[in-house]
Design an enzyme around this catalytic site. Structure first.
Site, mmCIF file in Angstrom:
data_model
loop_
_atom_site.group_PDB
_atom_site.id
_atom_site.type_symbol
_atom_site.label_atom_id
_atom_site.label_comp_id
_atom_site.label_asym_id
_atom_site.label_seq_id
_atom_site.Cartn_x
_atom_site.Cartn_y
_atom_site.Cartn_z
ATOM 1 N N ASP A 40 0.782 -1.182 -0.092
ATOM 2 C CA ASP A 40 -0.021 -0.007 0.012
ATOM 3 C C ASP A 40 1.007 1.259 0.171
ATOM 4 O OD1 ASP A 40 -3.260 0.573 0.640
ATOM 5 O OD2 ASP A 40 -1.752 2.383 1.327
ATOM 6 N N ILE A 41 0.584 2.338 -0.748
ATOM 7 C CA ILE A 41 1.267 3.490 -0.880
ATOM 8 C C ILE A 41 1.119 4.366 0.579
ATOM 9 C CG2 ILE A 41 -0.761 5.072 -1.614
ATOM 10 C CD1 ILE A 41 1.334 6.083 -3.973
ATOM 11 N N ASN B 209 -12.734 -2.906 2.527
ATOM 12 C CA ASN B 209 -13.679 -1.942 2.441
ATOM 13 C C ASN B 209 -14.839 -2.035 1.045
ATOM 14 O OD1 ASN B 209 -12.743 -0.879 4.714
ATOM 15 N ND2 ASN B 209 -11.002 0.254 3.435
ATOM 16 N N GLN C 59 -14.286 2.906 1.090
ATOM 17 C CA GLN C 59 -13.489 2.459 -0.063
ATOM 18 C C GLN C 59 -13.404 3.614 -0.923
ATOM 19 O OE1 GLN C 59 -15.707 -0.396 -2.301
ATOM 20 N NE2 GLN C 59 -14.034 -0.877 -3.704
ATOM 21 N N SER C 60 -11.971 3.643 -1.373
ATOM 22 C CA SER C 60 -11.578 4.717 -2.202
ATOM 23 C C SER C 60 -11.342 4.445 -3.681
ATOM 24 C CB SER C 60 -10.698 5.516 -1.539
ATOM 25 O OG SER C 60 -9.379 4.596 -1.468
ATOM 26 N N HIS D 148 -10.622 -5.213 -3.404
ATOM 27 C CA HIS D 148 -9.160 -5.307 -2.741
ATOM 28 C C HIS D 148 -9.255 -5.939 -1.541
ATOM 29 C CE1 HIS D 148 -10.012 -1.210 -2.540
ATOM 30 N NE2 HIS D 148 -9.441 -1.135 -1.459
ATOM 31 N N HIS E 23 -6.990 -5.812 2.072
ATOM 32 C CA HIS E 23 -5.877 -5.273 2.917
ATOM 33 C C HIS E 23 -5.422 -6.146 3.799
ATOM 34 C CE1 HIS E 23 -6.509 -0.674 2.257
ATOM 35 N NE2 HIS E 23 -8.105 -1.189 1.838
HETATM 36 P P1 DGP Z 1 -9.510 1.556 0.194
HETATM 37 O O1 DGP Z 1 -9.619 2.888 0.766
HETATM 38 O O2 DGP Z 1 -10.186 0.285 0.892
HETATM 39 O O3 DGP Z 1 -10.361 1.741 -1.300
HETATM 40 O O4 DGP Z 1 -8.006 1.432 -0.085
HETATM 41 C C1 DGP Z 1 -7.093 1.757 -1.209
HETATM 42 C C2 DGP Z 1 -5.888 1.661 -0.618
HETATM 43 O O5 DGP Z 1 -5.305 1.892 -1.915
HETATM 44 C C3 DGP Z 1 -5.627 2.924 -0.032
HETATM 45 O O6 DGP Z 1 -5.032 2.132 1.250
HETATM 46 C C4 DGP Z 1 -4.375 3.481 -0.451
HETATM 47 C C5 DGP Z 1 -3.951 2.449 -1.518
HETATM 48 N N1 DGP Z 1 -3.741 3.233 -2.940
HETATM 49 C C6 DGP Z 1 -4.280 4.305 -3.648
HETATM 50 N N2 DGP Z 1 -3.509 4.434 -4.547
HETATM 51 C C7 DGP Z 1 -2.400 3.577 -4.772
HETATM 52 C C8 DGP Z 1 -1.333 3.595 -5.665
HETATM 53 O O7 DGP Z 1 -1.058 4.267 -6.561
HETATM 54 N N3 DGP Z 1 -0.599 2.823 -5.245
HETATM 55 C C9 DGP Z 1 -0.251 1.826 -4.283
HETATM 56 N N4 DGP Z 1 0.632 1.075 -3.930
HETATM 57 N N5 DGP Z 1 -1.603 2.060 -3.410
HETATM 58 C C10 DGP Z 1 -2.337 2.938 -3.618
#
Ligand code: DGP
Length: 113
Positions: free
Chosen positions: A30-31, A86, A93-94, A99, A101
Site C-alpha cells: 500500500d502506498i 472496504n 472504499q476509495s 481488494h 488489505h
Molecule cells: P480503500 O480505501 O479500501 O479503497 O483502499 C485503497 C488503498 O489503496 C489505500 O489504502 C491507498 C492505496 N492506494 C491508492 N492509490 C495507490 C497507488 O497508486 N499505489 C499503491 N501502492 N497504493 C495505492
C-alpha cells in the site's frame, strides 16, 4: 477497465511494489501503509467490491483467500494479521476495484471501527 487505478497497476502501467502474483491475483504494498506490513491483494479480473464479487468465478474467490494466506506466511506474519475489504462509502472504499488489505507486523486494536 481502462480508467481503473488498480487495473493499471496490474497491467504495469503504474509502478507498484509487487509482493506476489499468480494467474488470479496481484499483490503490492500500500502506498500509505497503516501498519509495518500493509499489502493490497487484488483480483486481476475487475469487479468493484464484495457486493459485486458474485460476478467472479468461485476459483477466483478461493484463489484470493489462498493467496492471502501464502503472502502472510511469506511476510512472516506468524503472530497474526488482519484482512479488511472496504466496501462502499460507509466503509470509505476509495478505489472501486475489489481488494483485500493485509495488515500486520505488530499488535492491533481490538476495536475494528
Ligand atoms: P480503500 O480505501 O479500501 O479503497 O483502499 C485503497 C488503498 O489503496 C489505500 O489504502 C491507498 C492505496 N492506494 C491508492 N492509490 C495507490 C497507488 O497508486 N499505489 C499503491 N501502492 N497504493 C495505492
Amino acid at each position: 477497465m481502462s480508467d481503473c487505478l488498480f487495473c493499471k497497476i496490474i497491467a504495469g502501467e503504474i509502478p507498484s511494489n509487487k509482493v506476489y502474483e499468480d494467474e488470479i491475483c496481484y499483490a503490492f504494498r500500500d502506498i500509505a501503509p497503516q501498519m509495518p506490513t500493509h499489502i493490497l491483494v487484488v483480483p486481476k479480473a475487475h469487479t468493484a467490491n464484495i457486493s459485486d464479487a458474485a460476478d467472479l468465478p468461485d476459483a477466483v474467490l478461493a484463489g484470493l483467500i489462498r493467496a492471502i494466506g501464502k503472502i502472510a506466511k511469506a511476510e512472516g506474519l506468524q503472530n497474526g494479521f488482519r484482512v479488511i475489504s472496504n466496501c462502499g462509502p460507509d466503509a470509505c472504499q476509495s478505489v472501486p476495484h475489489l481488494h483485500f488489505h493485509i495488515l500486520g507486523g505488530g499488535p492491533m486494536s481490538e476495536k475494528m471501527a
